[in-house]
Write an enzyme that holds these catalytic residues in place. Structure first.
Site, short mmCIF file in Angstrom:
data_model
loop_
_atom_site.label_atom_id
_atom_site.label_comp_id
_atom_site.label_asym_id
_atom_site.label_seq_id
_atom_site.Cartn_x
_atom_site.Cartn_y
_atom_site.Cartn_z
N TYR A 22 -37.39 -41.58 -5.11
CA TYR A 22 -36.15 -42.02 -5.76
C TYR A 22 -35.53 -43.28 -5.16
O TYR A 22 -34.53 -43.78 -5.68
CB TYR A 22 -35.12 -40.89 -5.73
N HIS A 78 -35.77 -30.48 -18.42
CA HIS A 78 -36.91 -29.61 -18.66
C HIS A 78 -36.52 -28.19 -19.04
O HIS A 78 -37.36 -27.42 -19.48
CB HIS A 78 -37.80 -29.58 -17.41
N ASP A 85 -28.62 -28.91 -27.21
CA ASP A 85 -27.79 -28.61 -28.38
C ASP A 85 -26.54 -29.49 -28.41
O ASP A 85 -26.14 -29.97 -29.47
CB ASP A 85 -27.40 -27.13 -28.41
N HIS A 98 -35.23 -41.64 -16.56
CA HIS A 98 -35.70 -40.94 -15.36
C HIS A 98 -36.17 -41.99 -14.36
O HIS A 98 -36.83 -42.97 -14.74
CB HIS A 98 -36.84 -39.98 -15.69
N SER A 100 -38.25 -41.45 -11.70
CA SER A 100 -39.69 -41.29 -11.50
C SER A 100 -40.37 -41.11 -12.85
O SER A 100 -39.73 -40.83 -13.86
CB SER A 100 -39.96 -40.08 -10.60
N ARG A 109 -42.55 -30.81 -15.34
CA ARG A 109 -41.66 -31.95 -15.56
C ARG A 109 -42.11 -32.82 -16.74
O ARG A 109 -41.37 -33.70 -17.17
CB ARG A 109 -41.58 -32.83 -14.31
#
Length: 143
Positions: A22, A78, A85, A98, A100, A109
């Site tokens: 990250y 995930h 919703d 994201h 990564s 993932r």
């Protein structure tokens, strides 16, 4: 444009959590960078480790708080049908990001239940994924 940038669980730990995945920048560093890079926009930043708080924030966007959404739901990408919703209620440009590449990590993932209701997903470009996300919602707003 008013853009909400929402971050899910553990993203408050950027700079400390798995820096090899990250990076070393913090969430505050990222926020400052977006403000500097896109001075023509107003940003609303929100981070929570709590699923319900993220859902409440998405619902506030439904009520007109923002004109576009860039979201990194973290692990909720995930697993959270409830967040998905809430995202379906949005009728504004919306992009999931994201840091990564979720498709190059653990098998669980690879699927994003939230991403399925977004205009698009940007994954794997480090914190630049957020910059690309802002550029993507800009393009979507022009369509």
């Amino acid at each position: 444009m008013i853009i909400s940038v929402l971050n899910g669980p553990n993203l408050n730990m950027l700079g400390r959590r798995d820096p090899e995945v990250y990076g070393s920048q913090t969430l505050l560093d990222l926020e400052k960078e977006l403000i500097q890079r896109f001075p023509e926009h107003t940003f609303h930043f929100f981070q929570s480790n709590v699923e319900g708080e993220l859902i409440n924030e998405v619902q506030s966007i439904v009520e007109g708080k923002s004109e576009a959404l860039v979201i990194n739901p973290g692990g909720y990408s995930h697993t959270s049908v409830a967040l998905r919703d809430a995202l379906t209620l949005l009728n504004i440009p919306r992009v999931e990001v994201h840091i990564s590449n979720i498709h190059a990590r653990e098998a669980f993932r690879e699927q994003s239940v939230t991403g399925a209701v977004m205009n698009g997903i940007i994954t794997g470009f480090g914190l630049s994924s957020y910059t690309l996300g802002v550029q993507a919602v800009e393009l979507l707003a022009q369509q």
